[in-house]
Design an enzyme around this catalytic site. Structure first.
Site, PDB file in Angstrom:
ATOM      1  N   TYR A   1       0.852  -1.195   0.000  1.00 42.08           N
ATOM      2  CA  TYR A   1       0.000   0.000   0.000  1.00 42.08           C
ATOM      3  C   TYR A   1       0.886   1.244   0.000  1.00 42.08           C
ATOM      4  O   TYR A   1       1.817   1.335   0.805  1.00 42.08           O
ATOM      5  CB  TYR A   1      -0.895   0.032   1.244  1.00 42.08           C
ATOM      6  CG  TYR A   1      -2.297  -0.417   0.941  1.00 42.08           C
ATOM      7  CD1 TYR A   1      -3.067   0.265   0.009  1.00 42.08           C
ATOM      8  CD2 TYR A   1      -2.852  -1.523   1.579  1.00 42.08           C
ATOM      9  CE1 TYR A   1      -4.353  -0.146  -0.298  1.00 42.08           C
ATOM     10  CE2 TYR A   1      -4.144  -1.935   1.278  1.00 42.08           C
ATOM     11  CZ  TYR A   1      -4.890  -1.249   0.346  1.00 42.08           C
ATOM     12  OH  TYR A   1      -6.158  -1.646   0.043  1.00 42.08           O
TER      13      TYR A   1
ATOM     14  N   GLU B   1      -0.535   4.746  -0.387  1.00 43.08           N
ATOM     15  CA  GLU B   1      -1.370   5.943  -0.514  1.00 43.08           C
ATOM     16  C   GLU B   1      -0.558   7.192  -0.228  1.00 43.08           C
ATOM     17  O   GLU B   1       0.220   7.227   0.732  1.00 43.08           O
ATOM     18  CB  GLU B   1      -2.532   5.900   0.470  1.00 43.08           C
ATOM     19  CG  GLU B   1      -3.664   5.024  -0.015  1.00 43.08           C
ATOM     20  CD  GLU B   1      -4.050   4.007   1.007  1.00 43.08           C
ATOM     21  OE1 GLU B   1      -3.119   3.448   1.639  1.00 43.08           O
ATOM     22  OE2 GLU B   1      -5.252   3.780   1.182  1.00 43.08           O
TER      23      GLU B   1
ATOM     24  N   ASP C   1      -6.832  14.242 -24.476  1.00 44.28           N
ATOM     25  CA  ASP C   1      -6.712  12.831 -24.098  1.00 44.28           C
ATOM     26  C   ASP C   1      -6.044  12.133 -25.271  1.00 44.28           C
ATOM     27  O   ASP C   1      -6.660  11.898 -26.310  1.00 44.28           O
ATOM     28  CB  ASP C   1      -8.108  12.250 -23.833  1.00 44.28           C
ATOM     29  CG  ASP C   1      -8.067  10.754 -23.562  1.00 44.28           C
ATOM     30  OD1 ASP C   1      -6.983  10.143 -23.696  1.00 44.28           O
ATOM     31  OD2 ASP C   1      -9.125  10.186 -23.233  1.00 44.28           O
TER      32      ASP C   1
ATOM     33  N   THR D   1      -3.383   6.749 -21.588  1.00 44.10           N
ATOM     34  CA  THR D   1      -3.171   5.440 -20.992  1.00 44.10           C
ATOM     35  C   THR D   1      -1.767   4.978 -21.370  1.00 44.10           C
ATOM     36  O   THR D   1      -1.149   5.519 -22.293  1.00 44.10           O
ATOM     37  CB  THR D   1      -4.220   4.422 -21.477  1.00 44.10           C
ATOM     38  OG1 THR D   1      -4.340   4.519 -22.894  1.00 44.10           O
ATOM     39  CG2 THR D   1      -5.563   4.676 -20.832  1.00 44.10           C
TER      40      THR D   1
ATOM     41  N   LYS E   1      -1.397   1.323 -24.636  1.00 45.02           N
ATOM     42  CA  LYS E   1      -1.766   1.262 -26.065  1.00 45.02           C
ATOM     43  C   LYS E   1      -0.490   1.436 -26.898  1.00 45.02           C
ATOM     44  O   LYS E   1       0.361   0.552 -26.844  1.00 45.02           O
ATOM     45  CB  LYS E   1      -2.827   2.326 -26.370  1.00 45.02           C
ATOM     46  CG  LYS E   1      -4.144   2.082 -25.590  1.00 45.02           C
ATOM     47  CD  LYS E   1      -5.249   3.025 -26.043  1.00 45.02           C
ATOM     48  CE  LYS E   1      -6.571   2.731 -25.378  1.00 45.02           C
ATOM     49  NZ  LYS E   1      -6.728   3.373 -24.055  1.00 45.02           N
TER      50      LYS E   1
ATOM     51  N   ARG F   1      -1.164  -1.757 -18.091  1.00 43.86           N
ATOM     52  CA  ARG F   1      -2.501  -1.171 -18.135  1.00 43.86           C
ATOM     53  C   ARG F   1      -2.601  -0.085 -17.061  1.00 43.86           C
ATOM     54  O   ARG F   1      -2.643  -0.397 -15.862  1.00 43.86           O
ATOM     55  CB  ARG F   1      -3.479  -2.313 -17.844  1.00 43.86           C
ATOM     56  CG  ARG F   1      -4.867  -2.130 -18.295  1.00 43.86           C
ATOM     57  CD  ARG F   1      -5.510  -3.489 -18.472  1.00 43.86           C
ATOM     58  NE  ARG F   1      -5.204  -3.988 -19.791  1.00 43.86           N
ATOM     59  CZ  ARG F   1      -5.837  -3.612 -20.897  1.00 43.86           C
ATOM     60  NH1 ARG F   1      -6.836  -2.775 -20.844  1.00 43.86           N
ATOM     61  NH2 ARG F   1      -5.478  -4.086 -22.065  1.00 43.86           N
TER      62      ARG F   1
END
Ligand code: DSN
Length: 420
Positions: A55, A57, A202, A229, A232, A238
């Site tokens: 974790y 955060e 985008d 992203t 691609k 991903r």
């Protein structure tokens, strides 16, 4: 088989067999979904690492839990590499994927009900750009602009300026998932500046092509925020990446965490760091250029056979066939026919499509994945011929089976990175 896979095969053979089946599918078929790619073995190593246990955060140097000496180093490295690669002032590498990435970018700047100018979905925009079925479409007031598909996909900037003056958007958004052309970012910025709006691009589909310098870069055009992203054309894991001007850094970071997400997936962030290093290599520029060259050659091969392409061609890595006009088939039937010859593509709405999205008029094709395997222009001409032959005779089982044997034989010459 490595030791992790051996352990999986011994414990859960059902899942291991499905993964092995997917590996075979990826090796045996021609992958032409424009948003897909094959990532690097080095990225797969990050994704399958113990970073998934942690974790983290918060942000480097200001996390909520202890034990962050290595995660901090990874995230700092990813941010530095991303800003350098795109010429941006600040990067957030935590978005879990494309949709949360765009949601965070909107919430960083907008309040519910604010107006955004964005491209119509059927003209190439994206669901997260305010399509009425998306949550974002319900929260903000998206006003859609369209392209002129018969004029090379041109955007009428005089009309866009008039719309902007009428609707007074807080943000002008450009970006797409099925638009086969490049954007004139300066023209979008001029519209936004005139009405005092923020600019957002985008570039999820073309992130790798922009990083390589093969397509225009909205960061260089002074856009406020740019999203992409990483899986691609960038060929990474991903995930999502937000690039922005320094003055927006704290708003963007707060919108991602704690605004929208909890713990970042640090195995993905490590994979993204490796991806940005790869994308800065000269080989990646050659890859991006070959991807676009392959797309042009495939588009020409299709058009030479009389296939109707939306906007009449391509300036990036993808093209959209009007399969109703070209073959008297709907997009779903065409996609299923291509599946039967070992070519994976996706059905796609075309501008102002009279057919519904589940059975639209188009099929979208792209060259990023097959270019990663090393396929070149001669292969694109063969693929174009196979597509046309299959879509002209979708009920000829013997002909389809023969083409499938040919596509499989071609694929055997081109290994897939990370599988073998
Ligand atoms: N699903 C991606 C695409 O295919 O374009 C974007 O959401």
């Amino acid at each position: 088989m490595d030791s992790h896979r051996q352990a999986l095969a011994a414990y859960d053979p059902k899942i291991e067999r499905a993964i092995a089946g997917e590996e075979r599918r990826q090796v045996d078929g021609v992958e032409m979904i424009p948003s897909e790619n094959y990532t690097y073995p080095e990225v797969l190593a990050c994704l399958g690492s113990v970073l998934t246990n942690k974790y983290a955060e918060g942000y480097p140097g200001r996390r909520y839990y202890g034990g962050q000496e290595f995660t901090d180093e990874i995230e700092r490295t990813a941010r530095q590499r991303a800003t350098k690669l795109f010429g941006a002032e600040h990067a957030n590498v935590q978005p879990l994927s494309g949709s949360p990435m765009n949601q965070a970018a909107y919430f960083a700047f907008l309040s519910p009900g604010d107006t955004v100018l964005a491209m119509d979905l059927s003209h190439g925009g994206h669901l997260t750009h305010g399509a009425p079925v998306s949550h974002m479409g319900k929260v903000f007031n998206f006003v859609r602009y369209k392209t002129h598909p018969d004029q090379g996909g041109a955007i009428d900037f005089d009309e866009l300026m008039r719309t902007a003056k009428e609707t007074r958007p807080k943000m002008v958004l450009c970006g797409y998932s099925s638009y086969p052309r490049d954007y004139d970012y300066a023209a979008f910025k001029a519209v936004a500046d005139e009405v005092g709006a923020l600019t957002m691009a985008d570039i999820s589909h073309i992130g790798g092509l922009v990083a390589a310098g093969a397509m225009r870069n909205p960061c260089a055009a002074g856009f406020d925020v740019v999203t992409t992203t990483t899986h691609k054309t960038l060929r990474g894991p991903r995930g999502g990446l937000i690039l922005n001007k320094k003055e927006h850094a704290s708003k963007i970071d707060a919108a991602v965490f704690p605004g929208l997400q909890g713990g970042p997936h640090m195995n993905n962030v490590a994979g993204a760091a490796v991806t940005f290093k790869k994308a800065a290599e000269p080989e990646f520029r050659a890859y991006a250029e070959q991807t676009m060259k392959n797309a042009k050659v495939l588009a020409q091969a299709l058009m030479d056979e009389g296939v109707s392409l939306i906007t009449g061609g391509t300036d990036n890595h993808m093209m959209v066939m009007d399969v109703v006009k070209s073959f008297d088939l709907d997009g779903r039937a065409a996609q299923e026919t291509l599946d039967r010859i070992g070519i994976t593509a996706n059905k796609q709405v075309i501008p102002d499509d009279p057919l519904p999205p589940v059975r639209p008029s188009g099929v979208r094709l792209g060259t990023p994945a097959c270019t990663t395997r090393g396929m070149g222009e001669a292969d694109m001409r063969r693929i174009g011929g196979w597509i046309v032959a299959a879509l002209r005779a979708p009920d000829d089982e013997a002909a389809l089976a023969k083409i499938k044997r040919e596509t499989e034989e071609m694929c055997r010459s081109y290994p897939v990175p990370g599988i073998g």
